[in-house]
Design a protein around this motif. Structure first.
Motif, PDB file in Angstrom:
ATOM      1  N   GLU A  49       0.633  -1.394  -0.141  1.00 34.78           N
ATOM      2  CA  GLU A  49       0.012   0.005  -0.499  1.00 34.78           C
ATOM      3  C   GLU A  49       0.543   1.552   0.189  1.00 34.78           C
ATOM      4  O   GLU A  49       0.389   2.627  -0.860  1.00 34.78           O
ATOM      5  CB  GLU A  49      -1.484   0.165   1.583  1.00 34.78           C
ATOM      6  N   SER A  50       2.180   1.243   0.605  1.00 36.16           N
ATOM      7  CA  SER A  50       2.877   2.389   0.933  1.00 36.16           C
ATOM      8  C   SER A  50       3.730   2.300   0.022  1.00 36.16           C
ATOM      9  O   SER A  50       4.641   3.025  -0.140  1.00 36.16           O
ATOM     10  CB  SER A  50       3.895   2.862   2.048  1.00 36.16           C
ATOM     11  N   GLY A  51       3.998   1.623  -0.597  1.00 39.07           N
ATOM     12  CA  GLY A  51       4.962   0.733  -1.475  1.00 39.07           C
ATOM     13  C   GLY A  51       6.828   0.886  -0.624  1.00 39.07           C
ATOM     14  O   GLY A  51       7.475   1.759  -1.403  1.00 39.07           O
ATOM     15  N   GLU A  52       7.282   0.677   0.602  1.00 39.16           N
ATOM     16  CA  GLU A  52       8.206   0.085   1.038  1.00 39.16           C
ATOM     17  C   GLU A  52       8.295  -0.030   1.746  1.00 39.16           C
ATOM     18  O   GLU A  52       7.415  -1.374   2.429  1.00 39.16           O
ATOM     19  CB  GLU A  52       7.404   2.032   2.151  1.00 39.16           C
ATOM     20  N   TYR A  53       9.869  -0.419   1.981  1.00 35.10           N
ATOM     21  CA  TYR A  53      10.148  -1.747   3.179  1.00 35.10           C
ATOM     22  C   TYR A  53      10.238  -1.844   3.402  1.00 35.10           C
ATOM     23  O   TYR A  53      10.672  -0.620   4.139  1.00 35.10           O
ATOM     24  CB  TYR A  53      11.916  -2.308   1.909  1.00 35.10           C
ATOM     25  N   ALA A  54      10.694  -3.033   4.484  1.00 31.52           N
ATOM     26  CA  ALA A  54      10.105  -2.752   5.950  1.00 31.52           C
ATOM     27  C   ALA A  54      11.464  -1.784   7.428  1.00 31.52           C
ATOM     28  O   ALA A  54      11.720  -1.307   7.567  1.00 31.52           O
ATOM     29  CB  ALA A  54      10.160  -3.977   6.707  1.00 31.52           C
ATOM     30  N   ASP A  55      12.681  -2.303   5.862  1.00 32.04           N
ATOM     31  CA  ASP A  55      13.762  -1.944   6.345  1.00 32.04           C
ATOM     32  C   ASP A  55      14.239  -0.352   5.946  1.00 32.04           C
ATOM     33  O   ASP A  55      15.470   0.094   6.045  1.00 32.04           O
ATOM     34  CB  ASP A  55      14.641  -2.886   6.198  1.00 32.04           C
ATOM     35  N   GLY A  56      13.758   0.680   5.239  1.00 35.56           N
ATOM     36  CA  GLY A  56      13.803   1.671   5.070  1.00 35.56           C
ATOM     37  C   GLY A  56      14.622   1.569   3.615  1.00 35.56           C
ATOM     38  O   GLY A  56      14.315   2.470   3.104  1.00 35.56           O
ATOM     39  N   TRP A  57      14.894   0.847   2.681  1.00 28.67           N
ATOM     40  CA  TRP A  57      15.549   0.452   1.728  1.00 28.67           C
ATOM     41  C   TRP A  57      15.257   0.711   0.380  1.00 28.67           C
ATOM     42  O   TRP A  57      13.943   0.847   0.272  1.00 28.67           O
ATOM     43  CB  TRP A  57      15.927  -1.176   0.747  1.00 28.67           C
ATOM     44  N   THR A  58      15.637   1.663  -0.464  1.00 32.21           N
ATOM     45  CA  THR A  58      14.696   2.921  -1.618  1.00 32.21           C
ATOM     46  C   THR A  58      15.476   2.819  -2.764  1.00 32.21           C
ATOM     47  O   THR A  58      17.105   1.939  -2.517  1.00 32.21           O
ATOM     48  CB  THR A  58      15.136   4.138  -1.145  1.00 32.21           C
ATOM     49  N   PRO A  59      15.291   2.541  -3.993  1.00 37.94           N
ATOM     50  CA  PRO A  59      16.452   2.363  -5.142  1.00 37.94           C
ATOM     51  C   PRO A  59      17.406   3.269  -5.378  1.00 37.94           C
ATOM     52  O   PRO A  59      18.548   2.428  -5.239  1.00 37.94           O
ATOM     53  CB  PRO A  59      14.943   2.884  -6.521  1.00 37.94           C
TER      54      PRO A  59
END
Length: 677
Positions: free
Chosen positions: A638-648
């Motif tokens: 729903e938010s498009g986020e990884y739980a550990d905060g990783w981003t591209p």
């Protein structure tokens, strides 16, 4: 309608409205995997113990883009190492024992054409039918991207880039030559030489080799790559397309690596053939403009070396923005040259010929697809020399061009993709070949000294010599061919580099340069093998090298279909069809005309998904997010986020690379036009 809690759907808290029937729908027809009675019981027992990945029902997954995946790109030592060793060995064989390689290639060609020519011809027919089915069936609504994603390019830009993919070295080489050849020596049993009937048959035969069937091959690979990368989140490799057929482990293992190696080899030989043809044509232009005699193979090799040096300079110096601008200028010059020939040549003749020849092509399409060895020895020879050669060439280019088409088509639906990819480039080829080929035929009809018995690379310059500004246009033609040579080598090397590094969007420069040099080596060997008949050497090796990838394309259709059958959109459609059909039947039976439909939790085994096992690994494993080591990680769709905060952005920092917007592999941002053949 069965809506389990883990699907993030909340059933109504109260009873349905008066007159609203329950919806115990049962799914019918072919589609996602069904569950037997025993499997339903087992599923009910494990449902609470085994939630969906990321608490998301497979029918509600919006899709996954490869950009959002956590991938550790690296050079694959097996793919790169084995392919590199084989290529170097082949080049050494061709240089030090040319006659031996020529003998072996002739034998291999004879065996391939005799025993597998039917495969090439049948495959092109099947792929065209398959792509039409994909585009106009229920699968046509599936997007080549996540739900709601808009196309990255406007329709005009998209069509313009497809146009660039339909024009290249082959246009200048075969455009004047192929129609004139069929006019002077028609296909067996089609017409008498140099007659009105031969005129229209020659154009139809040319359109057949450059039309719908050919572009269906590119469309298949492009659709499969785009769907896998932008809908399923897989890295852009030929092997990952086969995940639903082989499984993830085999795809990442020996079988998948073998597929990627065959893709590299096919691309390498197909591209090298184009470079060899380009060198032949530039060499002929030098002879005409310079007024010198026939250039030896050593001079042609020198031309290839100079142009390869230009490509390497662009690859290692980061001047690809300039190359892209040069490519755009080149496309404009090509269009201008086509328009010049149309306006200064037999304009009225062409205006009458092109529509008539298009009609002839469409009316004879089934007949053209059927011509082959069963029509006799002459037809078999014609098919081997022309049709099978072309089909092999298109197949060998399909990994390269397919990746390019995938990149520019992101966000389109399969229906729109199929319609435009099949029609637009075909139309471009029809117009270009109609103008070039029609002009050379008209000149011969008027008594000009122009013949298909001349060297193919000379015909284009002979045609220009009969038109105004004949001292300038050959220089423009040579410039266009040279730029097509450089940009083709640049783009193809990037794609092969990406295939060598597990789909890396911006492959290492040293890998890219290696494949560029390998293309040069293969092109040189092809010219040496051909000897005085250089074109025959190019044809022989293309047909032989394309055979393995032809088999891969046949299996690709099976794998792609399996993927589409379990797409979230198709799952939702199956649920909707089952629920609505049963609800309407129940409503009419129990309430006549006065009923409405409401959603409520149905008894176990009686909901819309009663016959669909939504916990089956084939429909859930693909959207389980994983880290760089392949271990499952938590993710919120729903938010498009990884739980550990990783981003591209973390991926670029981890590799120490800056995103290079100028350098393009076909799947990185802002692709340069990718001229084909």
């Amino acid at each position: 309608m069965d809506t389990p809690p883990s699907s993030r759907q909340t059933p109504p808290s109260g009873p349905p409205e008066d007159g609203a029937p329950d919806i115990p729908g049962r799914r019918k027809g072919n589609g996602p995997p069904k569950a037997s009675l025993g499997q339903r019981a087992a599923r009910a027992l494990r449902r609470d113990k085994k939630p969906y990945p990321h608490d998301t029902h497979p029918g509600l997954v919006p899709g996954i883009a490869v950009d959002d995946q956590r991938v550790r790109y690296r050079t694959d030592p097996l793919v790169f190492g084995v392919a590199a060793v084989l290529v170097l060995a082949f080049v050494a064989w061709g240089v030090f024992s040319t006659e031996s390689l020529k003998s072996v290639s002739d034998l291999a060609l004879s065996w391939v054409v005799k025993n597998t020519g039917w495969l090439f011809s049948s495959l092109l027919v099947v792929v065209l039918v398959f792509m039409l089915f994909i585009g106009f069936s229920r699968y046509g609504k599936i997007p080549l991207g996540v739900d709601g994603e808009k196309p990255e390019y406007s329709k005009f830009s998209w069509v313009a880039m497809m146009f660039s993919a339909g024009v290249g070295i082959g246009l200048f080489f075969f455009g004047p030559y192929e129609p004139l050849t069929y006019y002077m020596t028609p296909a067996p049993g089609e017409a008498l030489p140099e007659t009105t009937e031969a005129l229209h048959k020659s154009m139809a035969q040319t359109y057949f080799h450059w039309g719908f069937n050919a572009w269906a091959i590119y469309a298949l690979v492009g659709a499969a790559v785009a769907y896998g990368s932008y809908r399923r989140g897989r890295v852009p490799l030929m092997s990952t397309i086969f995940t639903p057929l082989l499984g993830r482990r085999r795809t990442e293992g020996a079988a998948g690596r073998l597929i990627d190696m065959f893709a590299i080899v096919a691309t390498l030989f197909g591209t090298a053939a184009s470079l060899g043809i380009g060198a032949l044509q530039i060499g002929r232009g030098v002879e005409i403009v310079g007024g010198i005699g026939q250039l030896p193979n050593a001079a042609l090799i020198g031309i290839i070396a100079i142009l390869t040096a230009a490509f390497i300079a662009s690859a290692v110096s980061g001047v690809s923005r300039g190359i892209r601008m040069l490519s755009n200028v080149n496309m404009s010059l090509t269009i201008a040259l086509v328009a010049f020939i149309f306006l200064t040549g037999p304009t009225l003749f062409l205006l009458n010929l092109i529509p008539a020849s298009i009609t002839e092509y469409l009316s004879e399409l089934l007949h053209l697809m059927s011509k082959g060895p069963s029509w006799g020895a002459e037809a078999a020879d014609f098919s081997a020399n022309w049709t099978v050669f072309y089909w092999a060439w298109w197949i060998s280019w399909s990994p390269f061009v397919g990746i390019f088409l995938a990149r520019i088509s992101r966000g389109r639906t399969l229906r729109e993709y199929v319609q435009y990819v099949l029609v637009v480039p075909t139309l471009v080829c029809v117009l270009a070949f109609g103008i070039f080929g029609g002009t050379t035929i008209w000149m011969r009809m008027q008594g000009a000294d122009i013949s298909a018995e001349s060297a193919p690379e000379a015909l284009f310059f002979q045609m220009l010599d009969q038109l105004p500004l004949s001292s300038i246009t050959p220089l423009l033609a040579m410039f266009c061919v040279a730029i097509f040579f450089i940009t083709s080598a640049d783009s193809a090397s990037l794609v092969m580099g990406s295939l060598s590094q597990r789909g890396k969007p911006r492959p290492d420069r040293k890998v890219t340069v290696f494949w560029g040099l390998a293309m040069m080596g293969i092109a040189v060997v092809m010219l040496l093998v051909g000897g005085n008949e250089a074109l025959s050497g190019l044809q022989n090796l293309i047909i032989v090298s394309a055979l393995p990838f032809a088999v891969i394309l046949a299996l690709m259709m099976v794998a792609f279909t399996r993927d589409l059958q379990t797409d979230p959109l198709i799952i939702r459609r199956e649920y909707a069809t089952a629920a609505l059909e049963q609800a309407v039947r129940t409503g009419i039976d129990e309430h006549g005309d006065d009923f409405a439909i409401a959603v409520k939790k149905a008894p176990q085994g009686q909901g819309a998904g009663a016959d669909f096992d939504s916990h089956d690994k084939t429909v859930t494993d693909w959207y389980q997010r994983r880290d760089e080591d392949g271990k499952p990680v938590d993710y919120d769709y729903e938010s498009g986020e990884y739980a550990d905060g990783w981003t591209p952005e973390d991926a670029d920092e981890g590799t120490g690379e800056e995103p290079d917007r100028d350098k393009d592999s076909g799947l990185s941002p802002d692709p340069q036009p990718s001229p084909v053949r």
